[in-house]
Design a protein around this motif. Structure first.
Motif, mmCIF file in Angstrom:
data_model
loop_
_atom_site.group_PDB
_atom_site.id
_atom_site.type_symbol
_atom_site.label_atom_id
_atom_site.label_comp_id
_atom_site.label_asym_id
_atom_site.label_seq_id
_atom_site.Cartn_x
_atom_site.Cartn_y
_atom_site.Cartn_z
ATOM 1 N N GLU A 1 0.825 -1.214 0.000
ATOM 2 C CA GLU A 1 0.000 0.000 0.000
ATOM 3 C C GLU A 1 0.858 1.262 0.000
ATOM 4 O O GLU A 1 0.466 2.282 -0.545
ATOM 5 N N PHE A 2 2.027 1.186 0.630
ATOM 6 C CA PHE A 2 2.882 2.356 0.767
ATOM 7 C C PHE A 2 4.106 2.325 -0.148
ATOM 8 O O PHE A 2 5.009 3.141 -0.009
ATOM 9 N N GLY A 3 4.165 1.367 -1.079
ATOM 10 C CA GLY A 3 5.301 1.289 -1.996
ATOM 11 C C GLY A 3 6.583 0.859 -1.306
ATOM 12 O O GLY A 3 7.669 1.303 -1.660
ATOM 13 N N LEU A 4 6.484 -0.021 -0.320
ATOM 14 C CA LEU A 4 7.642 -0.423 0.480
ATOM 15 C C LEU A 4 8.220 -1.784 0.098
ATOM 16 O O LEU A 4 9.015 -2.334 0.858
ATOM 17 N N THR A 5 7.834 -2.321 -1.038
ATOM 18 C CA THR A 5 8.449 -3.558 -1.518
ATOM 19 C C THR A 5 9.167 -3.240 -2.822
ATOM 20 O O THR A 5 8.803 -2.279 -3.511
ATOM 21 N N PRO A 6 10.168 -4.027 -3.190
ATOM 22 C CA PRO A 6 10.872 -3.742 -4.448
ATOM 23 C C PRO A 6 9.946 -3.692 -5.661
ATOM 24 O O PRO A 6 10.070 -2.803 -6.498
ATOM 25 N N SER A 7 8.985 -4.621 -5.741
ATOM 26 C CA SER A 7 8.108 -4.625 -6.917
ATOM 27 C C SER A 7 7.139 -3.444 -6.905
ATOM 28 O O SER A 7 6.906 -2.830 -7.942
ATOM 29 N N SER A 8 6.585 -3.103 -5.748
ATOM 30 C CA SER A 8 5.669 -1.959 -5.712
ATOM 31 C C SER A 8 6.437 -0.653 -5.911
ATOM 32 O O SER A 8 5.948 0.282 -6.530
ATOM 33 N N ARG A 9 7.658 -0.591 -5.416
ATOM 34 C CA ARG A 9 8.485 0.601 -5.573
ATOM 35 C C ARG A 9 8.963 0.773 -7.015
ATOM 36 O O ARG A 9 9.102 1.890 -7.506
ATOM 37 N N SER A 10 9.179 -0.339 -7.710
ATOM 38 C CA SER A 10 9.667 -0.237 -9.090
ATOM 39 C C SER A 10 8.638 0.407 -10.006
ATOM 40 O O SER A 10 8.984 0.900 -11.073
ATOM 41 N N ARG A 11 7.399 0.444 -9.592
ATOM 42 C CA ARG A 11 6.350 1.062 -10.407
ATOM 43 C C ARG A 11 6.168 2.543 -10.088
ATOM 44 O O ARG A 11 5.361 3.214 -10.700
ATOM 45 N N ILE A 12 6.920 3.055 -9.108
ATOM 46 C CA ILE A 12 6.773 4.448 -8.697
ATOM 47 C C ILE A 12 7.861 5.283 -9.351
ATOM 48 O O ILE A 12 9.031 4.935 -9.340
ATOM 49 N N VAL A 13 7.462 6.410 -9.915
ATOM 50 C CA VAL A 13 8.397 7.355 -10.507
ATOM 51 C C VAL A 13 8.237 8.666 -9.763
ATOM 52 O O VAL A 13 7.169 9.262 -9.773
ATOM 53 N N VAL A 14 9.307 9.112 -9.105
ATOM 54 C CA VAL A 14 9.275 10.371 -8.380
ATOM 55 C C VAL A 14 10.026 11.395 -9.211
ATOM 56 O O VAL A 14 11.123 11.126 -9.697
ATOM 57 N N GLU A 15 9.415 12.568 -9.386
ATOM 58 C CA GLU A 15 10.063 13.615 -10.170
ATOM 59 C C GLU A 15 11.347 14.037 -9.501
ATOM 60 O O GLU A 15 11.430 14.128 -8.285
ATOM 61 N N ASN A 16 12.358 14.329 -10.310
ATOM 62 C CA ASN A 16 13.641 14.792 -9.804
ATOM 63 C C ASN A 16 13.546 16.282 -9.544
ATOM 64 O O ASN A 16 13.512 17.079 -10.470
ATOM 65 N N THR A 17 13.493 16.663 -8.271
ATOM 66 C CA THR A 17 13.404 18.075 -7.920
ATOM 67 C C THR A 17 14.730 18.599 -7.401
ATOM 68 O O THR A 17 14.806 19.717 -6.935
ATOM 69 N N SER A 18 15.792 17.803 -7.511
ATOM 70 C CA SER A 18 17.091 18.235 -7.000
ATOM 71 C C SER A 18 17.738 19.285 -7.899
ATOM 72 O O SER A 18 18.584 20.029 -7.471
ATOM 73 N N ASN A 19 17.349 19.361 -9.173
ATOM 74 C CA ASN A 19 17.927 20.324 -10.089
ATOM 75 C C ASN A 19 16.804 21.098 -10.773
ATOM 76 O O ASN A 19 16.304 20.688 -11.822
ATOM 77 N N PRO A 20 16.384 22.243 -10.192
ATOM 78 C CA PRO A 20 15.254 22.990 -10.760
ATOM 79 C C PRO A 20 15.516 23.475 -12.178
ATOM 80 O O PRO A 20 14.604 23.570 -12.977
ATOM 81 N N GLU A 21 16.797 23.778 -12.524
ATOM 82 C CA GLU A 21 17.095 24.235 -13.877
ATOM 83 C C GLU A 21 16.796 23.138 -14.892
ATOM 84 O O GLU A 21 16.298 23.406 -15.978
ATOM 85 N N ALA A 22 17.117 21.896 -14.537
ATOM 86 C CA ALA A 22 16.838 20.780 -15.441
ATOM 87 C C ALA A 22 15.335 20.634 -15.641
ATOM 88 O O ALA A 22 14.873 20.351 -16.741
ATOM 89 N N ASP A 23 14.548 20.853 -14.566
ATOM 90 C CA ASP A 23 13.101 20.765 -14.684
ATOM 91 C C ASP A 23 12.575 21.848 -15.629
ATOM 92 O O ASP A 23 11.693 21.606 -16.433
ATOM 93 N N ASP A 24 13.147 23.071 -15.525
ATOM 94 C CA ASP A 24 12.739 24.156 -16.423
ATOM 95 C C ASP A 24 13.086 23.805 -17.864
ATOM 96 O O ASP A 24 12.316 24.067 -18.789
ATOM 97 N N MET A 25 14.246 23.198 -18.067
ATOM 98 C CA MET A 25 14.669 22.811 -19.407
ATOM 99 C C MET A 25 13.741 21.738 -19.966
ATOM 100 O O MET A 25 13.359 21.798 -21.132
ATOM 101 N N GLU A 26 13.375 20.767 -19.108
ATOM 102 C CA GLU A 26 12.448 19.721 -19.545
ATOM 103 C C GLU A 26 11.114 20.333 -19.963
ATOM 104 O O GLU A 26 10.527 19.937 -20.966
ATOM 105 N N ALA A 27 10.633 21.295 -19.197
ATOM 106 C CA ALA A 27 9.367 21.950 -19.524
ATOM 107 C C ALA A 27 9.484 22.686 -20.851
ATOM 108 O O ALA A 27 8.583 22.635 -21.693
ATOM 109 N N LEU A 28 10.609 23.372 -21.047
ATOM 110 C CA LEU A 28 10.833 24.100 -22.292
ATOM 111 C C LEU A 28 10.886 23.137 -23.477
ATOM 112 O O LEU A 28 10.274 23.383 -24.517
ATOM 113 N N LEU A 29 11.612 22.032 -23.319
ATOM 114 C CA LEU A 29 11.687 21.045 -24.388
ATOM 115 C C LEU A 29 10.316 20.433 -24.659
ATOM 116 O O LEU A 29 9.973 20.156 -25.807
ATOM 117 N N GLY A 30 9.535 20.217 -23.600
ATOM 118 C CA GLY A 30 8.185 19.683 -23.772
ATOM 119 C C GLY A 30 7.310 20.618 -24.566
ATOM 120 O O GLY A 30 6.531 20.201 -25.417
#
Length: 159
Positions: free
Chosen positions: A123-152
């Motif tokens: 339920e909480f994504g705490l197993t390898p298989s349930s976690r492998s289906r979760i994608v968390v956005e990378n917020t460590s580099n805001p400039e890269a996120d802006d670039m991704e948005a621009l490219l999108g």
């Protein structure tokens, strides 16, 4: 009702919506603040609560409404640890007064709590298989996120 239970929308989003089905825009939005650890949890369960809350909070997978379910996981974990300690000390069988070998009740207690833990873990994504289906956005580099948005936006303009 048969079949799989529906996943919460926020979990589908974290997984990248692999089925590409329409997300539920009317799903209730819950208070995203982390619930307080229940005082009634055992010492080991509280330790597990404190260990996992930062990970679940960062992924946005723990809300005030999830308190009981997460407490259930933590207490099942603590009960499993206790049962495993008994088994390590006493063994998994004992001799009855009639001389027969019988399985210790702690084996069943350990298995039951381990199964309960696994149910809560998925339920909480705490197993390898349930976690492998979760994608968390990378917020460590805001400039890269802006670039991704621009490219999108550029990709959208080409279509």
């Amino acid at each position: 009702m048969a079949g799989r239970k529906p996943k919460p929308t926020n979990l589908k989003v974290l997984e990248g919506n692999p089925g590409k089905r329409q997300l539920n825009p009317s799903e209730p939005k819950l208070d995203a603040s982390v619930p307080k650890c229940p005082a009634w949890l055992s010492k080991e369960a509280k330790r597990e609560w404190k260990r996992l809350v930062p990970f679940l909070e960062k992924a946005g997978l723990l809300t005030q409404a999830d308190r009981a379910a997460f407490a259930g996981y933590c207490q099942s974990y603590a009960n499993w640890i206790e049962a495993e300690a008994h088994l390590a000390a006493e063994g998994s069988t004992f001799e009855t007064p009639n001389g027969y070998q019988q399985q210790s009740p702690w084996v069943s207690i350990a298995q039951t709590n381990q199964k309960n833990m696994l149910r809560f873990c998925t339920e909480f994504g705490l197993t390898p298989s349930s976690r492998s289906r979760i994608v968390v956005e990378n917020t460590s580099n805001p400039e890269a996120d802006d670039m991704e948005a621009l490219l999108g936006m550029a990709d959208d303009g080409e279509k």
